[in-house]
Design a protein around this motif. Structure first.
Motif, short mmCIF file in Angstrom:
data_model
loop_
_atom_site.label_atom_id
_atom_site.label_comp_id
_atom_site.label_asym_id
_atom_site.label_seq_id
_atom_site.Cartn_x
_atom_site.Cartn_y
_atom_site.Cartn_z
N LEU A 17 25.21 89.30 71.72
CA LEU A 17 24.60 88.13 71.08
C LEU A 17 23.12 88.33 70.79
N ARG A 18 22.43 89.02 71.69
CA ARG A 18 21.00 89.30 71.47
C ARG A 18 20.78 90.17 70.24
N ASN A 19 21.74 91.00 69.93
CA ASN A 19 21.59 91.96 68.83
C ASN A 19 22.11 91.45 67.49
N ILE A 20 22.53 90.21 67.42
CA ILE A 20 22.97 89.66 66.14
C ILE A 20 21.72 89.44 65.28
N PRO A 21 21.67 90.10 64.13
CA PRO A 21 20.44 90.08 63.34
C PRO A 21 20.15 88.76 62.62
N CYS A 22 21.17 88.03 62.28
CA CYS A 22 21.00 86.82 61.47
C CYS A 22 21.74 85.66 62.15
N GLU A 23 21.09 84.52 62.19
CA GLU A 23 21.69 83.35 62.84
C GLU A 23 23.06 83.01 62.25
N ASP A 24 23.23 83.18 60.95
CA ASP A 24 24.51 82.88 60.30
C ASP A 24 25.63 83.79 60.82
#
Length: 87
Positions: free
Chosen positions: A6-13
């Motif tokens: 989750l920390r590495n998800i680049p975009c909130e979408d």
């Protein structure tokens, strides 16, 4: 492992894209219900019975959420309030 993911998800979408890949529809519904219960309980504007009736959530789920809130540290409760009750 999930924290790192989750920390590495680049975009909130992208969060809304990844969650259904990790959790079943039933699991997501349970997490959403628990989150809604926490928000309503933290707002303290409705009784547990009102919350159940308005949102179609069982009293047992609300009671579990209430008991979880009671056992949380102030730091945990403050974090939830910050995330769930944005003014």
């Amino acid at each position: 492992m999930i924290n790192e993911l989750l920390r590495n998800i680049p975009c909130e979408d992208d969060i809304s894209l990844i969650l259904p890949l990790l959790f079943s529809a039933e699991e997501l519904n349970a997490v959403n219900a628990r989150t809604l219960v926490y928000k309503e309980l933290l707002l303290a504007e409705k009784s547990q019975r009102e919350i159940a009736k308005i949102h179609g959530i069982s009293i047992a789920t609300i009671t579990r959420g209430s008991n979880n809130l009671k056992s949380m540290s102030d730091k945990e409760k403050n974090l939830l309030q910050t995330l769930l009750i944005r003014k």
